[in-house]
Design a protein around this motif. Structure first.
Motif, PDB file in Angstrom:
ATOM      1  N   GLU A  69      25.129  10.218  17.354  1.00 44.74           N
ATOM      2  CA  GLU A  69      25.434  10.672  15.996  1.00 44.74           C
ATOM      3  C   GLU A  69      26.727  11.482  15.923  1.00 44.74           C
ATOM      4  O   GLU A  69      27.094  11.955  14.849  1.00 44.74           O
ATOM      5  CB  GLU A  69      24.279  11.521  15.457  1.00 44.74           C
ATOM      6  N   LYS A  70      27.375  11.706  17.057  1.00 50.89           N
ATOM      7  CA  LYS A  70      28.622  12.484  17.108  1.00 50.89           C
ATOM      8  C   LYS A  70      28.411  13.873  16.503  1.00 50.89           C
ATOM      9  O   LYS A  70      29.177  14.329  15.663  1.00 50.89           O
ATOM     10  CB  LYS A  70      29.765  11.771  16.381  1.00 50.89           C
ATOM     11  N   ARG A  71      27.337  14.547  16.940  1.00 49.98           N
ATOM     12  CA  ARG A  71      26.954  15.844  16.381  1.00 49.98           C
ATOM     13  C   ARG A  71      26.767  16.848  17.505  1.00 49.98           C
ATOM     14  O   ARG A  71      26.237  16.519  18.551  1.00 49.98           O
ATOM     15  CB  ARG A  71      25.628  15.654  15.647  1.00 49.98           C
ATOM     16  N   THR A  72      27.192  18.096  17.272  1.00 50.33           N
ATOM     17  CA  THR A  72      27.041  19.172  18.244  1.00 50.33           C
ATOM     18  C   THR A  72      26.437  20.372  17.531  1.00 50.33           C
ATOM     19  O   THR A  72      26.769  20.633  16.376  1.00 50.33           O
ATOM     20  CB  THR A  72      28.418  19.566  18.821  1.00 50.33           C
ATOM     21  N   TRP A  73      25.563  21.102  18.201  1.00 49.04           N
ATOM     22  CA  TRP A  73      25.022  22.331  17.644  1.00 49.04           C
ATOM     23  C   TRP A  73      24.687  23.309  18.752  1.00 49.04           C
ATOM     24  O   TRP A  73      24.554  22.934  19.908  1.00 49.04           O
ATOM     25  CB  TRP A  73      23.829  22.068  16.730  1.00 49.04           C
ATOM     26  N   VAL A  74      24.585  24.572  18.366  1.00 43.10           N
ATOM     27  CA  VAL A  74      24.324  25.644  19.322  1.00 43.10           C
ATOM     28  C   VAL A  74      23.119  26.444  18.844  1.00 43.10           C
ATOM     29  O   VAL A  74      22.934  26.652  17.647  1.00 43.10           O
ATOM     30  CB  VAL A  74      25.554  26.561  19.513  1.00 43.10           C
ATOM     31  N   THR A  75      22.299  26.872  19.804  1.00 42.16           N
ATOM     32  CA  THR A  75      21.154  27.737  19.532  1.00 42.16           C
ATOM     33  C   THR A  75      21.293  28.976  20.392  1.00 42.16           C
ATOM     34  O   THR A  75      21.572  28.872  21.591  1.00 42.16           O
ATOM     35  CB  THR A  75      19.836  27.016  19.864  1.00 42.16           C
ATOM     36  N   THR A  94      24.603  37.745  14.220  1.00 41.90           N
ATOM     37  CA  THR A  94      25.136  36.696  13.368  1.00 41.90           C
ATOM     38  C   THR A  94      25.812  35.626  14.199  1.00 41.90           C
ATOM     39  O   THR A  94      26.497  35.936  15.175  1.00 41.90           O
ATOM     40  CB  THR A  94      26.174  37.280  12.380  1.00 41.90           C
ATOM     41  N   LEU A  95      25.653  34.368  13.808  1.00 42.60           N
ATOM     42  CA  LEU A  95      26.472  33.269  14.307  1.00 42.60           C
ATOM     43  C   LEU A  95      27.367  32.849  13.158  1.00 42.60           C
ATOM     44  O   LEU A  95      26.896  32.684  12.031  1.00 42.60           O
ATOM     45  CB  LEU A  95      25.621  32.069  14.727  1.00 42.60           C
ATOM     46  N   ALA A  96      28.660  32.683  13.428  1.00 42.89           N
ATOM     47  CA  ALA A  96      29.600  32.316  12.361  1.00 42.89           C
ATOM     48  C   ALA A  96      30.590  31.287  12.873  1.00 42.89           C
ATOM     49  O   ALA A  96      30.957  31.289  14.049  1.00 42.89           O
ATOM     50  CB  ALA A  96      30.347  33.552  11.868  1.00 42.89           C
ATOM     51  N   THR A  97      31.010  30.410  11.975  1.00 43.28           N
ATOM     52  CA  THR A  97      32.009  29.397  12.297  1.00 43.28           C
ATOM     53  C   THR A  97      32.819  29.086  11.046  1.00 43.28           C
ATOM     54  O   THR A  97      32.338  29.261   9.928  1.00 43.28           O
ATOM     55  CB  THR A  97      31.351  28.110  12.848  1.00 43.28           C
ATOM     56  N   GLU A  98      34.040  28.650  11.258  1.00 44.28           N
ATOM     57  CA  GLU A  98      34.891  28.249  10.143  1.00 44.28           C
ATOM     58  C   GLU A  98      34.655  26.771   9.882  1.00 44.28           C
ATOM     59  O   GLU A  98      34.793  25.938  10.776  1.00 44.28           O
ATOM     60  CB  GLU A  98      36.366  28.498  10.480  1.00 44.28           C
ATOM     61  N   VAL A  99      34.288  26.432   8.654  1.00 44.29           N
ATOM     62  CA  VAL A  99      33.957  25.054   8.317  1.00 44.29           C
ATOM     63  C   VAL A  99      35.188  24.155   8.400  1.00 44.29           C
ATOM     64  O   VAL A  99      35.148  23.070   8.963  1.00 44.29           O
ATOM     65  CB  VAL A  99      33.303  24.969   6.924  1.00 44.29           C
ATOM     66  N   SER A 100      36.298  24.595   7.836  1.00 46.14           N
ATOM     67  CA  SER A 100      37.563  23.865   7.922  1.00 46.14           C
ATOM     68  C   SER A 100      38.684  24.855   7.670  1.00 46.14           C
ATOM     69  O   SER A 100      38.440  26.006   7.361  1.00 46.14           O
ATOM     70  CB  SER A 100      37.624  22.721   6.898  1.00 46.14           C
ATOM     71  N   ALA A 123      20.661  29.223  14.954  1.00 46.32           N
ATOM     72  CA  ALA A 123      21.264  27.938  15.319  1.00 46.32           C
ATOM     73  C   ALA A 123      22.241  27.512  14.237  1.00 46.32           C
ATOM     74  O   ALA A 123      22.060  27.833  13.064  1.00 46.32           O
ATOM     75  CB  ALA A 123      20.182  26.873  15.497  1.00 46.32           C
ATOM     76  N   MET A 124      23.277  26.788  14.654  1.00 45.60           N
ATOM     77  CA  MET A 124      24.236  26.234  13.699  1.00 45.60           C
ATOM     78  C   MET A 124      25.111  25.186  14.363  1.00 45.60           C
ATOM     79  O   MET A 124      25.201  25.119  15.587  1.00 45.60           O
ATOM     80  CB  MET A 124      25.092  27.319  13.061  1.00 45.60           C
ATOM     81  N   GLU A 125      25.743  24.377  13.528  1.00 45.03           N
ATOM     82  CA  GLU A 125      26.736  23.426  14.003  1.00 45.03           C
ATOM     83  C   GLU A 125      28.096  24.094  13.947  1.00 45.03           C
ATOM     84  O   GLU A 125      28.400  24.799  12.987  1.00 45.03           O
ATOM     85  CB  GLU A 125      26.742  22.167  13.141  1.00 45.03           C
TER      86      GLU A 125
END
Length: 155
Positions: A69-75, A94-100, A123-125
């Motif tokens: 599925e070409k998908r990555t995620w972290v827990t 907190t887990l944070a990521t920049e979407v774009s 968890a998040m992608e």
């Protein structure tokens, strides 16, 4: 003499049967195309020096990648504790990521306010650049934080 041999054979077959499901599930994951990488970090505290207002221990970071599925995620699983009840502070993980490059940061958060170690999981992608930040802070001190970058092993 025949009975001990039978007992030993039965015990060996029982152990083999118990081991079979874990081998089968690992094979099933590999067949589905899911890769897993796990590492541990022992401890984080906020502030980094002095009296801790928020603490994380027994931190386990697990990255998963689904090749089909070409998908990555972290827990992230960790024990979180604040400095104690009644001090006006809650420890926050907190887990944070920049979407774009053009969209704001997304995050997921959990907290602990009673001064006891609690196991928490987030968890998040990861976003477009693959970076995820693990952040530890207390409220109301939201402008000062302890950070740890969680590097995507497949970037």
């Amino acid at each position: 003499m025949n009975r001990p041999f039978r007992a030993m054979l039965a015990a060996g077959l029982t152990l083999a049967a118990l081991a079979a499901p874990s081998a089968a599930s690992a094979t099933a994951s590999a067949q589905r195309g899911i890769d897993v990488k796990t590492y541990r970090t022992s401890y984080l505290q906020y502030p980094e020096t002095g009296k801790a207002r928020a603490q994380l221990r027994n931190i386990t970071v697990t990255w998963r990648r689904d090749r089909t599925e070409k998908r990555t995620w972290v827990t992230v699983s960790a024990q979180l504790r604040d400095s104690g009840p009644g001090d006006g502070h809650c420890a926050r993980m907190t887990l944070a990521t920049e979407v774009s490059a053009f969209k704001p940061i997304t995050s997921t958060e959990t907290k602990e306010c009673n001064g006891v170690w609690r196991t928490k999981m987030l968890a998040m992608e990861p976003g477009f650049d693959g970076a995820v930040m693990l952040t530890l802070y207390t409220a109301p001190n939201v402008n000062s934080r302890t950070y740890k970058e969680l590097a995507n092993p497949w970037r």
